[in-house]
Design a protein around this motif. Structure first.
Motif, PDB file in Angstrom:
ATOM      1  N   GLN A  88       0.947  -1.338   0.093  1.00 32.80           N
ATOM      2  CA  GLN A  88      -0.119   0.049   0.153  1.00 32.80           C
ATOM      3  C   GLN A  88       0.893   1.218  -0.117  1.00 32.80           C
ATOM      4  O   GLN A  88       0.216   2.425   0.099  1.00 32.80           O
ATOM      5  N   ALA A  89       1.966   1.107  -0.304  1.00 28.16           N
ATOM      6  CA  ALA A  89       2.764   2.471  -0.225  1.00 28.16           C
ATOM      7  C   ALA A  89       2.989   3.139  -1.533  1.00 28.16           C
ATOM      8  O   ALA A  89       2.663   2.507  -2.518  1.00 28.16           O
ATOM      9  N   PRO A  90       3.046   4.395  -1.492  1.00 25.90           N
ATOM     10  CA  PRO A  90       3.003   5.367  -2.649  1.00 25.90           C
ATOM     11  C   PRO A  90       4.263   5.144  -3.393  1.00 25.90           C
ATOM     12  O   PRO A  90       4.084   5.482  -4.517  1.00 25.90           O
ATOM     13  N   GLY A  91       5.464   4.524  -3.196  1.00 28.76           N
ATOM     14  CA  GLY A  91       6.389   4.070  -3.909  1.00 28.76           C
ATOM     15  C   GLY A  91       7.491   2.997  -3.196  1.00 28.76           C
ATOM     16  O   GLY A  91       7.377   2.807  -2.027  1.00 28.76           O
ATOM     17  N   VAL A  92       8.193   2.650  -4.258  1.00 32.45           N
ATOM     18  CA  VAL A  92       9.381   1.655  -3.537  1.00 32.45           C
ATOM     19  C   VAL A  92      10.585   2.328  -3.150  1.00 32.45           C
ATOM     20  O   VAL A  92      10.895   3.382  -3.215  1.00 32.45           O
ATOM     21  N   CYS A  93      11.117   1.485  -2.348  1.00 31.84           N
ATOM     22  CA  CYS A  93      12.492   1.911  -1.722  1.00 31.84           C
ATOM     23  C   CYS A  93      13.749   2.359  -2.732  1.00 31.84           C
ATOM     24  O   CYS A  93      14.551   3.147  -2.595  1.00 31.84           O
ATOM     25  N   GLY A  94      13.629   1.739  -3.811  1.00 34.07           N
ATOM     26  CA  GLY A  94      14.567   2.049  -4.809  1.00 34.07           C
ATOM     27  C   GLY A  94      14.352   3.332  -5.422  1.00 34.07           C
ATOM     28  O   GLY A  94      15.398   3.836  -5.927  1.00 34.07           O
ATOM     29  N   THR A  95      13.251   4.060  -5.149  1.00 29.44           N
ATOM     30  CA  THR A  95      13.069   5.522  -5.680  1.00 29.44           C
ATOM     31  C   THR A  95      12.940   6.352  -4.669  1.00 29.44           C
ATOM     32  O   THR A  95      12.559   7.451  -4.918  1.00 29.44           O
ATOM     33  N   CYS A  96      13.245   5.953  -3.271  1.00 25.22           N
ATOM     34  CA  CYS A  96      13.110   6.846  -2.292  1.00 25.22           C
ATOM     35  C   CYS A  96      14.405   7.777  -1.884  1.00 25.22           C
ATOM     36  O   CYS A  96      15.488   7.053  -2.046  1.00 25.22           O
ATOM     37  N   GLY A  97      14.295   8.956  -1.413  1.00 28.17           N
ATOM     38  CA  GLY A  97      15.710   9.620  -1.253  1.00 28.17           C
ATOM     39  C   GLY A  97      16.223   9.324   0.004  1.00 28.17           C
ATOM     40  O   GLY A  97      17.338   9.589   0.148  1.00 28.17           O
TER      41      GLY A  97
ATOM     42  N   LEU B 104      16.903   6.296   1.094  1.00 29.37           N
ATOM     43  CA  LEU B 104      17.772   5.020   0.747  1.00 29.37           C
ATOM     44  C   LEU B 104      19.033   5.215   0.651  1.00 29.37           C
ATOM     45  O   LEU B 104      19.504   6.164  -0.050  1.00 29.37           O
ATOM     46  N   VAL B 105      19.842   4.703   1.395  1.00 31.18           N
ATOM     47  CA  VAL B 105      21.429   4.577   1.229  1.00 31.18           C
ATOM     48  C   VAL B 105      21.700   3.258   0.723  1.00 31.18           C
ATOM     49  O   VAL B 105      21.495   2.077   1.032  1.00 31.18           O
ATOM     50  N   SER B 106      22.663   3.203  -0.428  1.00 26.25           N
ATOM     51  CA  SER B 106      23.022   2.336  -1.398  1.00 26.25           C
ATOM     52  C   SER B 106      24.021   1.409  -0.641  1.00 26.25           C
ATOM     53  O   SER B 106      24.706   1.887   0.273  1.00 26.25           O
ATOM     54  N   LEU B 107      23.880   0.079  -1.037  1.00 33.56           N
ATOM     55  CA  LEU B 107      24.985  -1.068  -0.508  1.00 33.56           C
ATOM     56  C   LEU B 107      26.042  -1.000  -1.444  1.00 33.56           C
ATOM     57  O   LEU B 107      25.777  -0.561  -2.830  1.00 33.56           O
ATOM     58  N   ALA B 108      26.917  -1.501  -1.125  1.00 29.78           N
ATOM     59  CA  ALA B 108      28.277  -2.086  -2.026  1.00 29.78           C
ATOM     60  C   ALA B 108      28.196  -3.501  -1.846  1.00 29.78           C
ATOM     61  O   ALA B 108      28.178  -4.217  -1.202  1.00 29.78           O
ATOM     62  N   GLY B 109      28.618  -3.829  -3.294  1.00 33.10           N
ATOM     63  CA  GLY B 109      28.784  -5.611  -3.284  1.00 33.10           C
ATOM     64  C   GLY B 109      27.792  -6.100  -3.918  1.00 33.10           C
ATOM     65  O   GLY B 109      27.046  -5.417  -4.703  1.00 33.10           O
ATOM     66  N   ASP B 110      27.502  -7.377  -4.069  1.00 30.72           N
ATOM     67  CA  ASP B 110      26.819  -8.190  -4.858  1.00 30.72           C
ATOM     68  C   ASP B 110      25.418  -7.933  -4.527  1.00 30.72           C
ATOM     69  O   ASP B 110      24.699  -8.584  -5.317  1.00 30.72           O
ATOM     70  N   LEU B 111      25.094  -7.624  -3.353  1.00 30.37           N
ATOM     71  CA  LEU B 111      23.558  -7.465  -2.951  1.00 30.37           C
ATOM     72  C   LEU B 111      23.234  -5.741  -3.352  1.00 30.37           C
ATOM     73  O   LEU B 111      21.875  -5.641  -2.880  1.00 30.37           O
ATOM     74  N   SER B 112      23.860  -5.103  -3.972  1.00 29.88           N
ATOM     75  CA  SER B 112      23.426  -3.833  -4.050  1.00 29.88           C
ATOM     76  C   SER B 112      22.430  -3.608  -5.211  1.00 29.88           C
ATOM     77  O   SER B 112      21.817  -2.687  -5.081  1.00 29.88           O
ATOM     78  N   ASP B 113      22.057  -4.526  -5.935  1.00 31.57           N
ATOM     79  CA  ASP B 113      21.159  -4.442  -6.999  1.00 31.57           C
ATOM     80  C   ASP B 113      19.755  -4.829  -6.538  1.00 31.57           C
ATOM     81  O   ASP B 113      18.877  -4.709  -7.169  1.00 31.57           O
ATOM     82  N   ARG B 114      20.047  -5.430  -5.160  1.00 29.05           N
ATOM     83  CA  ARG B 114      18.379  -5.773  -4.802  1.00 29.05           C
ATOM     84  C   ARG B 114      18.096  -5.097  -3.334  1.00 29.05           C
ATOM     85  O   ARG B 114      16.869  -4.872  -2.985  1.00 29.05           O
ATOM     86  N   PHE B 115      19.013  -4.572  -2.547  1.00 29.11           N
ATOM     87  CA  PHE B 115      18.930  -4.303  -1.100  1.00 29.11           C
ATOM     88  C   PHE B 115      19.804  -3.002  -0.892  1.00 29.11           C
ATOM     89  O   PHE B 115      20.589  -2.376  -1.640  1.00 29.11           O
TER      90      PHE B 115
END
Length: 240
Positions: free
Chosen positions: A165-174, A176-187
């Motif tokens: 029910q969220a207005p947007g996903v975390c991937g487009t939220c300001g 969000l702090v990006s991760l480094a490494g192999d999981l950065s494309d999903r989390f």
């Protein structure tokens, strides 16, 4: 009562001599010449247990091997033993507690044999191993996928009610702090102090009402209230 059963009962009475032996429950032939005679146990607190007398029969000779107390189908027994490591659950560790990984933990591999996948590792891993640079162990492919699956299916995944029910996903939220490494494309990591997931890893497809792009909803006009069912506000004057 057969002769073998009588020998078994006599051996029980001689060994116990406390009146805890009840009726004969039956005989089981374990092998040729090897029988188990069962007698009810009358010990307080041992309801459903029975005395088992192992007897050898050879020609006309009967030999009592051993006497044990065993649980029956209705006996109350302790639950199966669970190793200490398997009893620990997330959140059980307290200050000072130590939980070393298993020696063959599939989730970990030596750092020199597998990188973190971000291209910033030491180029010559064998040289790094010799001089002790970097971490000794890193996540294996299985370890990373195990963590990713657990996070994705947990409270910070896309299938929770708050995410749907969220207005947007975390991937487009300001926030969000990006991760480094192999999981950065999903989390990533949520940095919104007003969000439920603040300081936690969230899936890029997760979401909540504290999304940076959310806007308050305003109605275009004031809604008209219906007439009261029972008027307790106005004054009604009756003339007589």
């Amino acid at each position: 009562m057969s002769t073998v059963t009588s020998h078994a009962r006599a051996a029980l009475d001689e060994s116990l001599d406390d009146g805890t032996v009840g009726d004969h429950l039956g005989t089981t032939e374990e092998a040729p010449g090897l029988l188990t005679e069962r007698f009810a146990c009358l010990l307080p607190g041992y309801r459903g247990w029975y005395w088992a007398v192992s007897v050898c029969v050879l020609d006309d000779h009967t030999t009592v091997n051993d006497i044990v107390l065993l649980p029956g189908d209705e006996a109350i027994v302790a639950p199966a033993w669970t190793p200490y490591r398997e009893r620990i659950r997330p959140g059980d560790l307290g200050p000072g507690d130590v939980l070393p990984p298993e020696e063959d933990d599939i989730r970990l591999v030596p750092a020199w044999s597998a990188g973190d996948g971000d291209g910033t590792g030491v180029v010559d891993r064998h040289f790094a191993r010799e001089i002790g640079l970097g971490r000794e162990w890193v996540l294996s492919l299985e370890g990373r996928e195990d963590a990713a699956e657990r996070w994705y299916e947990g409270d910070a995944g896309p299938d929770t009610p708050i995410a749907k029910q969220a207005p947007g996903v975390c991937g487009t939220c300001g926030f969000l702090v990006s991760l480094a490494g192999d999981l950065s494309d999903r989390f990533g990591v949520c940095a919104n102090k007003m969000a439920n997931a603040d300081g936690r890893v969230v899936a890029l497809t997760h979401g909540c009402g504290a999304h940076s792009g959310s806007r308050p909803k305003r109605s275009s006009s004031a809604s008209k209230l219906p007439d009261p069912v029972y008027d307790t506000i106005s004054v009604q004057v009756e003339e007589f």
